[in-house]
Structure formats: C-alpha cells, structure tokens
Design a protein around this motif. Sequence first.
Motif, PDB file in Angstrom:
ATOM      1  N   MET A 112      28.653 -14.920   0.763  1.00 55.74           N
ATOM      2  CA  MET A 112      28.213 -14.153  -0.171  1.00 55.74           C
ATOM      3  C   MET A 112      29.760 -14.061  -1.065  1.00 55.74           C
ATOM      4  SD  MET A 112      26.706 -10.617   2.022  1.00 55.74           S
ATOM      5  CE  MET A 112      28.359 -10.438   3.156  1.00 55.74           C
ATOM      6  N   ASN A 113      29.141 -13.345  -2.177  1.00 60.15           N
ATOM      7  CA  ASN A 113      30.020 -12.967  -3.839  1.00 60.15           C
ATOM      8  C   ASN A 113      30.612 -11.727  -2.784  1.00 60.15           C
ATOM      9  OD1 ASN A 113      29.520 -15.739  -5.029  1.00 60.15           O
ATOM     10  ND2 ASN A 113      27.449 -14.591  -5.167  1.00 60.15           N
ATOM     11  N   VAL A 114      31.816 -11.291  -3.682  1.00 58.22           N
ATOM     12  CA  VAL A 114      32.008  -9.967  -3.642  1.00 58.22           C
ATOM     13  C   VAL A 114      32.572  -9.149  -5.342  1.00 58.22           C
ATOM     14  CG1 VAL A 114      34.125  -8.636  -2.833  1.00 58.22           C
ATOM     15  CG2 VAL A 114      33.217 -10.905  -1.437  1.00 58.22           C
ATOM     16  N   VAL A 115      31.936  -8.319  -5.132  1.00 65.42           N
ATOM     17  CA  VAL A 115      32.459  -7.218  -6.231  1.00 65.42           C
ATOM     18  C   VAL A 115      32.355  -6.214  -5.772  1.00 65.42           C
ATOM     19  CG1 VAL A 115      31.037  -6.454  -7.987  1.00 65.42           C
ATOM     20  CG2 VAL A 115      31.045  -8.539  -7.717  1.00 65.42           C
ATOM     21  N   TYR A 116      34.250  -5.708  -6.819  1.00 64.72           N
ATOM     22  CA  TYR A 116      34.388  -4.338  -6.621  1.00 64.72           C
ATOM     23  C   TYR A 116      34.874  -4.295  -7.801  1.00 64.72           C
ATOM     24  CZ  TYR A 116      38.789  -1.581  -5.491  1.00 64.72           C
ATOM     25  OH  TYR A 116      39.956  -0.303  -4.502  1.00 64.72           O
ATOM     26  N   VAL A 117      33.826  -2.830  -7.542  1.00 65.81           N
ATOM     27  CA  VAL A 117      34.728  -1.739  -9.276  1.00 65.81           C
ATOM     28  C   VAL A 117      34.877  -0.896  -8.724  1.00 65.81           C
ATOM     29  CG1 VAL A 117      33.024  -0.615 -10.648  1.00 65.81           C
ATOM     30  CG2 VAL A 117      32.110  -2.401  -9.883  1.00 65.81           C
ATOM     31  N   HIS A 118      36.365  -0.525  -9.330  1.00 70.82           N
ATOM     32  CA  HIS A 118      37.150   0.457  -8.281  1.00 70.82           C
ATOM     33  C   HIS A 118      37.774   1.508 -10.379  1.00 70.82           C
ATOM     34  CE1 HIS A 118      40.632  -2.295  -9.672  1.00 70.82           C
ATOM     35  NE2 HIS A 118      39.599  -2.809  -9.413  1.00 70.82           N
ATOM     36  N   THR A 119      37.662   2.627  -9.951  1.00 74.51           N
ATOM     37  CA  THR A 119      38.098   3.767 -10.919  1.00 74.51           C
ATOM     38  C   THR A 119      39.526   4.174 -11.063  1.00 74.51           C
ATOM     39  OG1 THR A 119      37.044   5.642 -10.122  1.00 74.51           O
ATOM     40  CG2 THR A 119      35.655   4.178 -11.644  1.00 74.51           C
ATOM     41  N   HIS A 120      39.799   4.758 -12.256  1.00 77.05           N
ATOM     42  CA  HIS A 120      40.887   5.924 -11.742  1.00 77.05           C
ATOM     43  C   HIS A 120      40.740   6.743 -11.939  1.00 77.05           C
ATOM     44  CE1 HIS A 120      45.585   4.688 -12.247  1.00 77.05           C
ATOM     45  NE2 HIS A 120      45.455   4.382 -13.449  1.00 77.05           N
ATOM     46  N   ASP A 121      42.041   7.483 -10.698  1.00 78.61           N
ATOM     47  CA  ASP A 121      42.221   9.176 -10.496  1.00 78.61           C
ATOM     48  C   ASP A 121      40.599   9.829 -10.758  1.00 78.61           C
ATOM     49  OD1 ASP A 121      44.395   8.211 -10.990  1.00 78.61           O
ATOM     50  OD2 ASP A 121      44.534   9.613 -12.918  1.00 78.61           O
ATOM     51  N   THR A 122      39.264   9.717 -10.038  1.00 77.96           N
ATOM     52  CA  THR A 122      38.211   9.735  -9.801  1.00 77.96           C
ATOM     53  C   THR A 122      37.965  10.585  -8.202  1.00 77.96           C
ATOM     54  OG1 THR A 122      37.481   7.932 -11.045  1.00 77.96           O
ATOM     55  CG2 THR A 122      36.340   9.404 -10.019  1.00 77.96           C
ATOM     56  N   GLY A 123      38.759  10.948  -7.333  1.00 74.91           N
ATOM     57  CA  GLY A 123      38.701  11.703  -6.121  1.00 74.91           C
ATOM     58  C   GLY A 123      37.447  11.278  -5.729  1.00 74.91           C
ATOM     59  N   LYS A 124      36.634  12.748  -5.319  1.00 73.32           N
ATOM     60  CA  LYS A 124      35.330  12.211  -4.912  1.00 73.32           C
ATOM     61  C   LYS A 124      34.405  13.375  -5.889  1.00 73.32           C
ATOM     62  CE  LYS A 124      35.885  12.133   0.085  1.00 73.32           C
ATOM     63  NZ  LYS A 124      35.719  12.709   1.557  1.00 73.32           N
ATOM     64  N   TYR A 125      35.280  13.063  -7.054  1.00 72.11           N
ATOM     65  CA  TYR A 125      33.617  13.982  -8.292  1.00 72.11           C
ATOM     66  C   TYR A 125      32.883  13.271  -8.753  1.00 72.11           C
ATOM     67  CZ  TYR A 125      36.375  18.092  -7.458  1.00 72.11           C
ATOM     68  OH  TYR A 125      36.740  19.339  -6.682  1.00 72.11           O
ATOM     69  N   ILE A 126      32.292  12.868  -8.755  1.00 69.24           N
ATOM     70  CA  ILE A 126      30.858  11.992  -8.651  1.00 69.24           C
ATOM     71  C   ILE A 126      29.791  12.300  -7.630  1.00 69.24           C
ATOM     72  CG2 ILE A 126      32.213   9.704  -9.441  1.00 69.24           C
ATOM     73  CD1 ILE A 126      31.402   8.682  -6.308  1.00 69.24           C
ATOM     74  N   LYS A 127      28.824  12.095  -8.688  1.00 63.46           N
ATOM     75  CA  LYS A 127      27.519  13.116  -8.258  1.00 63.46           C
ATOM     76  C   LYS A 127      27.096  12.578  -6.248  1.00 63.46           C
ATOM     77  CE  LYS A 127      22.480  13.578  -9.106  1.00 63.46           C
ATOM     78  NZ  LYS A 127      22.381  14.821  -8.871  1.00 63.46           N
ATOM     79  N   PRO A 128      27.745  11.461  -5.957  1.00 63.01           N
ATOM     80  CA  PRO A 128      27.000  10.734  -4.496  1.00 63.01           C
ATOM     81  C   PRO A 128      27.657  11.506  -3.595  1.00 63.01           C
ATOM     82  CG  PRO A 128      27.145   8.952  -5.945  1.00 63.01           C
ATOM     83  CD  PRO A 128      27.834  10.297  -6.786  1.00 63.01           C
ATOM     84  N   TYR A 129      28.377  11.947  -3.627  1.00 63.82           N
ATOM     85  CA  TYR A 129      29.727  13.258  -3.013  1.00 63.82           C
ATOM     86  C   TYR A 129      29.029  15.382  -2.873  1.00 63.82           C
ATOM     87  CZ  TYR A 129      31.619   9.669  -1.050  1.00 63.82           C
ATOM     88  OH  TYR A 129      32.017   8.421  -0.551  1.00 63.82           O
ATOM     89  N   GLY A 130      28.433  15.312  -3.960  1.00 71.68           N
ATOM     90  CA  GLY A 130      27.666  16.161  -4.439  1.00 71.68           C
ATOM     91  C   GLY A 130      27.759  17.609  -5.497  1.00 71.68           C
ATOM     92  N   LYS A 131      28.799  16.320  -6.058  1.00 70.60           N
ATOM     93  CA  LYS A 131      29.274  17.231  -7.439  1.00 70.60           C
ATOM     94  C   LYS A 131      28.385  17.032  -8.582  1.00 70.60           C
ATOM     95  CE  LYS A 131      32.795  18.319  -5.511  1.00 70.60           C
ATOM     96  NZ  LYS A 131      33.287  19.342  -4.229  1.00 70.60           N
ATOM     97  N   GLN A 132      28.074  18.032  -9.294  1.00 70.06           N
ATOM     98  CA  GLN A 132      27.534  17.490 -10.007  1.00 70.06           C
ATOM     99  C   GLN A 132      27.913  16.907 -11.801  1.00 70.06           C
ATOM    100  OE1 GLN A 132      24.164  18.442 -10.103  1.00 70.06           O
ATOM    101  NE2 GLN A 132      24.668  18.075  -7.449  1.00 70.06           N
TER     102      GLN A 132
END
Length: 465
Positions: free
Chosen positions: A1-21
């Motif tokens: 398989m290939n591997v793709v790693y996407v990463h942000t900076h200083d986001t914590g869990k403040y995204i919709k998949p973790y219940g944040k609007q």
Amino acid sequence: MNVVYVHTHDTGKYIKPYGKQVPTPNLFSFAQEALLFSNAFNGSPTCSPSRASFMTGTYPHQNGMMGLAHRGFKLVDFNWHMASFLQSREYETVLCGVQHEHRFWKPLEQGHEAAKELGYTTHLTADMEGYQDSASLAGWDEENALKVVEYVRNRGKSGKPFFLSYGLFTTHREYPELTEEEAEGVYNPNYIEVAHGTFPDEKSRLDMAQFHKSAHIADACFGKVMEVLKEQDLFNETLIIFSTDHGVANPFMKGSLSDAGIGVPLIIRNPEAPASFGRVSDQLVSHLDVFPTICDCLRLEKPGHLEGHSFIEMFQDPYSKTREAVFAETNFHTSYEPARCIRTSRYKYIKYFDGEWTKYNLSNCDESELKERLIQHGWAEKSKEKEYLFDLYFDPAEGKNLVNDSDYDEPLIMMRRALHHWQKETGDPLLDGKLDYSPSWKVNKRSSLKPSSKNPEDYEQWPQD
C-alpha cells in the motif's frame, strides 16, 4: 500500500468528527469511511517534540527533539525518521508543506536540504515568499494542496509505492481575518462555542470564529487530497492517516499536559480492513503507536528503536486493548519547563521537575488576546503545584487536584511508581537532575512573558547564528 499522512497545526480535537460544530465536512466524511480513535494522545504538547515522537516512534527525551527544531534542537538519528525508514524499504518518500522535525520549512532552499536529510526523496513544498504573515499562510496551504494533487495525477499508479506527508500550517495562529459577510454568516461569532477552559466573551467568540475559518480552509485542502486519490483509483490502495500535533494554541491547551494539550484527533483508513469503516475505538493509543502500526499494515519488519505498540488489531476489533497507559512530556517550548505525565483510562498524573521555578512559564503559551487578558488579571503571579492527580471519571475537565486527598492515596502511589518505571525504562535524563543545555539551543528565561521577544534580556541563551 501507499501511505498518505495529512497533518494540521494546533488543531486539537476541534473538528466535526469529534463532535465540534466546526465546518470540517471533508474530515467528517472521511471519518465515516475510516476508524476514529477517541482517546489518542501525543508524546508532547508542543510542535517539534510531538511531530518527532510521531515520526520516530520514540519520546522526545530519547530522540533529542526536546524543544523546537528552529531553536536548535535536533534529532539524534535521522535514520529513525519514518521517511528515512520507508525510503530504505523502496518507498518513494514525498514531503509537501510543514515538517517540524529538522530545521525549518523556510527559506525554501533550507526546506529542501532538511527534507533530504530526513529521508524524503521528493520535496514539493511551495515557496513561502509572498506570504507576508501567519494569517496569510492559509494560502500557502492551498498552494501546497494543488502541488499534492498535481503529484498524484502525474504519478498515477506507476513506479514505487509512495509515502506522502502533507503538512498544513493552519490552524496555527494568527488566524485569517473574517470578512464582514463571513462574520454575519457561516463564522458568526455570536453563535460559536469557545474552546475548553476559555472564558466566554465577545473577544473569545471572535477568536474561535477565526479558528473556524482556519479549520475550514484546512478541511478544504484535505478534501482536495482525498478527491485526487479517488480520481486516480488510489483511495483503496492507500493507508490514509489524519492527525495534528497537539491542542489549540490557547492558555492551558497547547503546551499543557492536560488532555486539552495532549489529546489529538487520529483517524486512519486501512483499505484492507473495511469492517473498521465508520467505527470508533475508545481504547488508549499514542502517536508513538502509529509507526509500528504502519509497519504491520505494510508487512514490514519493525525497526528496533520503536517505543510504541502496534494497534493493527483494532482495525478488526475496535475494543481490542494494546496498552494500559499513555505517557507524555514537556521539556522546552521556548523556556525550560520539564514535566512528565501518565494517563490511564481513569487517572491522570502530572509531575513538574523544576524545583527552582513554580510559577507558570508564560512564554510557553502563544501570544493571543486570551493570554493577555489572563496576564492582566494576575496569571504571572500564580503558581503551579508540583504534582497533580485527576480522577477522570468524576473530573474529566481536570479541575480538582487530588494529590492531598487521602481517599486517593492508592492510585497516587500507583501512578507515581508507573511514571518512575517508565522514566527508567526509557532512559529519561531528568532522573539525573536538571537537563543539560546545548549551546546551540535558543531558550527563553522562565520569567519571560513572550515567546518571540526581541529583547536579549528575556533569554537564558540566544545563539547569534
């Protein structure tokens, strides 16, 4: 398989998949086709140490990255890096955007050299010239997303398998400003919840609204990468990983050993495990566990330096447990603040090791109006406890220190012993006393208020090179 790693900076869990609007629809869609880890933690709540832990599978006090790469801290062995390891296993290793494990990503020529030394065979990153300030770097992320799209399209299915690391600057401060239309529409501050532990008022809501815009831009970039993988029929031939380095750049989050600092999103799509799609694992995992898990997914022998534990079994059974506790540490962000923590499913124990300084290290907190308000109201005069114990079942917000509560003597002793054992097993130099400084490290005084002060009087060391 290939591997793709996407990463942000200083986001914590403040995204919709973790219940944040927070408007991150592409990440939400991806989570529904992947396995989401609800209790994932980093090795350190500060930038370079966290990323080095992820990319080497070792703790900062082992890999040498105890502070920021652009402040003189350096990995002890580039061969430990994931890119170097996969390159030696006949992978094409590709970097686009942020890496914070060696030197810096600017100027561009230095970025090229650093990428090569880490083991990347291809460096796609756009030149940052023309992006005048932090707020404008969202445009740099978008330019880099297009470079990833171009690379995947031109490459197709030809050649070696590839490992692609795409690092975004967003959601790092400073956040993009809101237009008048945005402030009255999708990012309206009047209807936005502020981050955990932040005093709610008009300024805090506006600050979080700007974070929402930054996260929305990052999500759109992520979406472009997923779209091109599907377009080129690579989506089901690629192990895809999304995460960030640590918590949001607010007081008591980024730089803190609280869950708001060390808790991270981790969403992985293993195309060979469709039973895991749309599932959630509540088991403890560490960033250090990703490297050995990738090895198992790719059927590669694990290198001997790894400290993490593979969680490949969780793709078949999300309830499978691979560890009883996770560990994290701080040493330097800008100033010296040595601390260690252990977290189990129920308890969190934090120990500070600097007996000479008990106040908060304010330069280890990024500049913001939120920070300035706390300083104006006496934060610089407040002190930390030497130890903290929290019962997360009854106190998930980590608000009540139980170190002096006799009802918790047994778990306190247990956590102290477990942390000390981990320090011995991993060769933690703190056991020998204060960490020795390298003359190449740029280090603020512990009393310094601002991380980027231009006044030499605010520094213990300021190497002029």
